[in-house]
Scaffold this motif. Structure first.
Motif, PDB file in Angstrom:
ATOM      1  N   HIS A  92       2.642   4.557  -8.509  1.00 45.44           N
ATOM      2  CA  HIS A  92       2.256   3.999  -7.193  1.00 45.44           C
ATOM      3  C   HIS A  92       2.592   2.521  -7.126  1.00 45.44           C
ATOM      4  CE1 HIS A  92       0.251   3.717  -3.381  1.00 45.44           C
ATOM      5  NE2 HIS A  92      -0.440   2.673  -3.792  1.00 45.44           N
TER       6      HIS A  92
ATOM      7  N   HIS B  54       4.168  -0.676  -4.261  1.00 47.02           N
ATOM      8  CA  HIS B  54       4.792  -1.180  -3.027  1.00 47.02           C
ATOM      9  C   HIS B  54       5.729  -2.310  -3.454  1.00 47.02           C
ATOM     10  CE1 HIS B  54       1.685   1.180  -1.128  1.00 47.02           C
ATOM     11  NE2 HIS B  54       0.763   0.492  -1.761  1.00 47.02           N
TER      12      HIS B  54
ATOM     13  N   HIS C 149      -2.542   7.109   0.294  1.00 45.78           N
ATOM     14  CA  HIS C 149      -3.771   6.478  -0.200  1.00 45.78           C
ATOM     15  C   HIS C 149      -4.970   7.295   0.260  1.00 45.78           C
ATOM     16  CE1 HIS C 149      -1.133   2.762   0.588  1.00 45.78           C
ATOM     17  NE2 HIS C 149      -1.324   2.744  -0.706  1.00 45.78           N
TER      18      HIS C 149
ATOM     19  N   HIS D  91      -5.079   6.317  -5.894  1.00 45.24           N
ATOM     20  CA  HIS D  91      -6.468   5.821  -6.030  1.00 45.24           C
ATOM     21  C   HIS D  91      -7.442   6.996  -6.239  1.00 45.24           C
ATOM     22  CE1 HIS D  91      -4.400   2.236  -5.144  1.00 45.24           C
ATOM     23  NE2 HIS D  91      -4.237   2.478  -3.855  1.00 45.24           N
TER      24      HIS D  91
ATOM     25  N   ASP E 141       0.874  -0.653  -8.367  1.00 42.49           N
ATOM     26  CA  ASP E 141       0.415  -0.900  -6.998  1.00 42.49           C
ATOM     27  C   ASP E 141       1.082  -2.120  -6.365  1.00 42.49           C
ATOM     28  OD1 ASP E 141      -0.934  -0.506  -4.638  1.00 42.49           O
ATOM     29  OD2 ASP E 141      -2.942  -0.746  -5.440  1.00 42.49           O
TER      30      ASP E 141
HETATM   31 ZN   LIG Z   1      -0.984   1.307  -2.315  1.00 44.53          ZN
END
Ligand SMILES: [Zn+2]
Length: 473
Positions: free
Chosen positions: A66, A68, A239, A269, A320
């Motif tokens: 995960h 970005h 998410h 998450h 993340d």
């Molecule tokens: Zn995220």
């Protein structure tokens, strides 16, 4: 012509239960594949490279489930923020300021930095797609970096912020690049950039990410999932169940009740998953991505990783956002371990003393490699050092004061080594980092580019006022 790499005399942490940890071991890589493992191997009739890995640990490349990646340009800005602060500033200000060129630089830089950190596979949950040009730039950046993974088309619409002084009005979400335009663009991206969306033959594959699962109606989430499946998204990530921010929508429960769960879904998450949701995920073979650093800091709850793994879910770890901490899977594993141990120790405090400390380190290492690969459907290719798998591995040199002696190899890797000790990184049989340096990059030039773009971005962003509405995830 065949190409080969022979790694000699290593301590190999295979993360393959049937092989275990081996010392003085050799690995022969042929045409990108782990061909043979054993002692006293020779390159035979294949001309290639020999790496002396004495006093080195060889382990599978890390799988980051995960991330970005576009936020690599604004490293460090969120280090004292909650998720609310993050959404106000990153999703509702910075996300509206990135040009396509910024996105290219961010993704290229992030991909190289992942390699530098021994992360060889990544899921890019890409929600910076403010135009088709952003889409193309993002994919190109990641392809140019040469990391394996799945690039996921994000449907989230960054807000129009032409009110910010100095913002380039053409780059914030332009009128017209709405949900319908995104559907067309996602289809185009899949056909144009990923015509053969097969991880067996392509390093980078196509996936997707719904707008924001907990902020959508059940119907619109299912519609997006249907659409992504119709265009062949390999992974669909979202998410969900974020601790203090959990809206009690129980997205997974609803998807499960409606027979929408599948191996292609990856939930990031999930600290507040119910027991019933975990059971549904396990049964469907969907993945869970736990991101220890951001979850612990930002109020997203205690990481669900070990609880989920204990009921048989496929659990991977994720970085993340690099605007919080580095792309450092060694640090993430360690943090996850000690947070879990600390929680369990507190539970018995005053009643007994902890004697057997659990969980064990190998459980976190599994999540950072094989568990991650399983959670994104790539465990037949990567995640362990196993003959027949693609050669994605890292060589950690243990000659320094922080790594001598090696007594427990997994302990040395997780608790003693740092990324500066990662000497060599191999992806698909290609050496991407050697002698501690990432190859094939003009780093002084890229560094200058990053500094300039970042400075411009921060200058404009700090002039922006928050959106009047309460934050929108
Ligand atoms: Zn995220």
């Amino acid at each position: 012509m065949s190409s080969s790499i022979l790694i000699k005399n290593a301590t190999v942490i295979t993360v393959d239960d049937s092989i275990g940890i081996k010392t003085n071991y050799d690995i022969l890589i042929l045409d990108g594949v782990i061909k043979e493992m054993g002692t006293n191997l020779s390159p035979k009739d294949v001309v290639g490279e020999v790496i002396d890995a004495q006093n080195c640990l060889v382990s599978p490349g890390f799988v980051d489930t995960h991330h970005h990646l576009w936020q690599q340009l604004i490293r460090g800005v969120t280090t004292d923020w909650s998720l609310g602060n993050y959404v106000e500033n990153i999703r509702n200000i910075y996300g509206s300021l990135f040009t396509p060129e910024d996105v290219y630089t961010a993704n290229y830089f992030a991909g190289l930095d992942l390699i530098n950190n021994g992360i060889t596979t990544v899921i890019d949950h890409c929600h910076i797609l403010n135009s088709s040009e952003h889409t193309d730039a993002s994919i190109k950046g990641l392809k140019d970096a040469g990391v394996r993974g799945t690039w996921c088309y994000g449907f989230y619409e960054n807000p129009e912020r032409s009110d910010i002084p100095g913002s380039n009005h053409n780059v914030s979400t332009p009128a017209g690049f709405d949900h319908k335009a995104r559907m067309e663009d996602a289809k185009r991206a899949r056909e144009q950039h990923f015509p053969d969306n097969d991880p067996e033959t392509q390093l980078l594959t196509f996936g997707a990410a719904p707008t924001e699962a907990e902020r959508m109606t059940e119907g619109s989430l299912k519609e997006e999932i249907d659409f992504f499946r119709s265009i062949g998204a390999r992974v669909i990530t979202m998410h969900v169940a974020m601790g203090c921010y959990d809206l009690n929508h129980q997205v997974v429960q609803h998807l499960g009740d409606n027979k929408y769960l599948g191996k292609d879904l990856l939930f990031s998450h999930g600290a507040s998953f119910t027991d019933s949701e975990l059971k549904l995920i396990q049964k469907a073979g969907s993945g869970i991505s736990v991101t220890p650093e951001t979850e612990l800091q930002m109020g997203m709850g205690h990481p669900i990783a070990f609880k989920a793994a204990s009921v048989g879910c496929h659990v991977g770890l994720g970085i993340d956002i690099t605007n919080n901490q580095n792309n450092d899977m060694l640090a993430s594993m360690r943090l996850l371990m000690q947070a879990e141990r600390g929680k369990r120790n507190l539970e018995v405090q005053g009643k007994s003393v902890p004697y057997n400390i659990l969980p064990k380190s190998e459980e976190a290492l599994y999540m950072a490699t094989m568990g991650g690969a399983k959670s994104i459907g790539l465990d037949n290719l990567v995640g362990s050092i196993t003959p027949g798998k693609r050669a994605d591995l890292i060589i950690t040199r243990c000659d320094g004061m922080n790594t001598v002696p090696i007594i427990k190899p997994i302990g040395t890797l997780m608790y003693n080594a740092h990324i500066g000790n990662i000497d060599t990184v191999i992806i698909n049989g290609n050496i991407m980092k050697r002698d501690g340096k990432v190859l094939n990059v003009d780093w002084p030039k890229l560094r200058q580019d990053v500094r300039e773009r970042s400075a411009r971005m921060v200058e404009i962003a700090t002039k922006a006022s928050p959106l009047s509405q309460t934050f929108k995830l």
